[in-house]
Enzyme design. Structure first.
Site, short mmCIF file in Angstrom:
data_model
loop_
_atom_site.label_atom_id
_atom_site.label_comp_id
_atom_site.label_asym_id
_atom_site.label_seq_id
_atom_site.Cartn_x
_atom_site.Cartn_y
_atom_site.Cartn_z
CE LYS A 76 -3.70 1.96 2.94
NZ LYS A 76 -4.50 1.73 4.17
CB SER A 151 -7.90 3.56 3.35
OG SER A 151 -6.98 2.95 4.23
CB SER A 175 -7.80 0.64 6.27
OG SER A 175 -8.47 1.85 6.12
N1 GLN Z 1 -12.73 3.85 7.11
C1 GLN Z 1 -11.96 4.23 8.25
C2 GLN Z 1 -11.57 5.67 8.17
O1 GLN Z 1 -11.89 6.28 7.21
C3 GLN Z 1 -10.78 3.34 8.41
C4 GLN Z 1 -9.55 3.84 7.76
C5 GLN Z 1 -8.34 3.04 8.11
O2 GLN Z 1 -8.41 2.01 8.78
N2 GLN Z 1 -7.20 3.55 7.70
O3 GLN Z 1 -10.98 6.22 9.03
#
Ligand code: GLN
Length: 479
Positions: A76, A151, A175
């Site tokens: 990532k 994400s 994420s």
């Molecule tokens: N969807 C969550 C957020 O927007 C999780 C994001 C993540 O785990 N980096 O914060």
């Protein structure tokens, strides 16, 4: 060439002379090109991956190869890899190259992993659909009109669409788990502190954890075993010894105590097909002789607000460093230092990141600090204590990974609150710091994957992984 589901299968074929690392990399490179419209990769390290494949093939031939020889991995765009671009899918890091390699990545390289490229994600890992990337959406390979989750959307799709064997993502509030659920693959978020965060671009430091996306539990175990452990560059990384997770996957005959969180299943907004699939697994486990009970968790409504107050506060502080002076992008036509900061940040950060910085700055401001930030810290403590208490009574807590299957691109973009609610089931493990995994347990009427989430006590990844393997085996046998 066949599609591989685990490093074990690859190693068997390598040993039989049926495939080489070079052929594997060539095949993944072809897949990446053929499926370029998925937009999973921001950059492909073609030449490098081929050169590394040749080097690993030599080591395999001479019997000196490491544990991850034959594993082709995507990372990532939040993980530092020396000499390679690193942008967190943001324009503010345009032109920035890593000056060092994250220990998590370094440890994989030391075991002869092949890194094939850098993967698309939500900007600064903020999002649940990959729609916040400054490099465009990632498409779910099962239905191109739908999101892959986020994400770590590019990372999940890369494994889903066979563009690499495994991906390394980050999980702050879901994420790794939620995109894994949307893409029908396995997403593991280890215990907070299990893997060093040095070289991981910070979003919310008291939540961030590196995680894996794979097609087999065994590969998740192997990657965790390689990446985990103490690190002099991250004082929060746990000093605990790292078990040989991949050797501990055999399910014994132990009957476990499993709690399913009743409130989650009664929640409005939970898709009925998701609900039925998860309850189906619950019944299957009960029939297999495990003790399965409904448990009450009174804080469900507080989960998303607490998570968003604390993570935005931490983000506003962490992202203060992107000021146009030290890293990447700098706005032109500025008149003085203040306008340099302002213009750089206004032009470099996308809308969602700006929204979160402002929200976080607000909850940390002198007048509101106690009302929001301090209170959210207290609620986090309550959530953690209750979660730990339940995990003293039960070996596992099970719940859906997400309230729905992959939603349509654009469906939630107009309403940030609706988007934030996609995280309702994943943030508990992040607030509590406990390990959690999402495994694919079925599909809905549209053919979209449904993920089951399991949580367990901190540092009990061995039983989390072994039990996940057991459930997946059972589902395959019964199907
Ligand atoms: N969807 C969550 C957020 O927007 C999780 C994001 C993540 O785990 N980096 O914060």
């Amino acid at each position: 060439m066949r599609q591989y589901n685990s490093l074990r299968d690859i190693r068997t074929d390598i040993a039989n002379g049926q495939v080489s690392c070079r052929q594997l990399v060539e095949q993944y490179l072809r897949n990446i090109k053929e499926k370029a419209e998925l937009n999973a990769f921001l950059e492909v390290f073609e030449e490098e991956a081929l050169a590394q494949a040749d080097a690993v093939d030599k080591k395999l031939a001479s019997g000196t190869a490491g544990k991850l020889a034959g594993m082709v991995i995507g990372i990532k765009d939040v993980l530092a890899y020396e000499g390679h671009s690193l942008q967190a899918s943001s324009q503010i890091l345009n032109g920035f190259k890593s000056l060092y390699t994250a220990p998590a990545v370094q440890r994989m390289l030391a075991e002869d992993a092949i890194i094939i490229g850098r993967q698309n994600c939500d900007e600064f890992a903020m999002g649940a659909s990959n729609e916040n990337s400054s490099f465009g959406n990632v498409l779910n390979a099962d239905d191109h009109a739908r999101v892959p989750g986020g994400s770590s959307g590019g990372s999940a799709v890369a494994v889903q669409a066979d563009l690499c064997l495994a991906s390394i993502g980050s999980d702050t509030g879901g994420s790794v788990r939620q995109p894994a659920s949307f893409c029908g693959v396995i997403g593991l978020k280890p215990t907070y502190s299990r893997i060093s965060r040095y070289g991981l671009i910070a979003y919310a430091s008291s939540f961030d954890q590196i995680g894996t996306i794979t097609r087999s539990v065994e590969d998740a175990a192997l990657l965790l075993e390689v990446m985990a452990g103490a690190d002099g560059m991250d004082s929060t990384a746990s000093q605990r010894e790292v078990p040989a997770y991949s050797q501990l996957l055999q399910a014994d005959d132990k009957k476990y105590k499993i709690g399913y969180i009743r409130d989650c299943f009664e929640r409005e907004g939970l898709d009925t097909e998701v609900k039925d699939a998860i309850l189906g697994v619950k019944d299957m486990l009960r029939d297999a002789g495990h003790e399965v009970e409904a448990v009450d968790f009174p804080y469900l409504d507080f989960m998303v607000p607490t998570y968003y107050i604390l993570t935005t506060a931490e983000a506003s502080s962490n992202l203060g460093r992107y000021d146009g002076v030290k890293y990447g992008f700098r706005s032109e036509n500025v008149t003085d230092l203040t306008s340099l900061y302002k213009k750089t940040r206004a032009e470099g950060f996308g809308q969602e990141v700006q929204r979160r910085i402002m929200l976080g700055t607000f909850v940390l401001s002198a007048d509101y600090y106690d009302a929001y930030y301090t209170k959210a810290q207290k609620v986090r403590r309550l959530i953690k204590e209750k979660t730990d208490e339940l995990l003293q009574q039960y070996d596992f807590l099970i719940l859906p990974t997400a309230p729905t299957t992959a939603f349509k691109i654009g469906e939630n973009t107009a309403n940030p609150l609706a988007m934030y609610l996609a995280d309702i089931f994943t943030v508990q493990a992040s607030l509590a710091g406990v390990p959690a995994i999402s495994i694919p347990v079925g599909r809905d009427a549209n053919g979209l994957s449904i993920g089951l989430q399991l949580m367990t006590r901190s540092f009990e990844e061995p039983q989390l992984l072994a039990f996940s393997n057991y459930i997946l085996d059972k589902i395959t046998v019964e199907a």
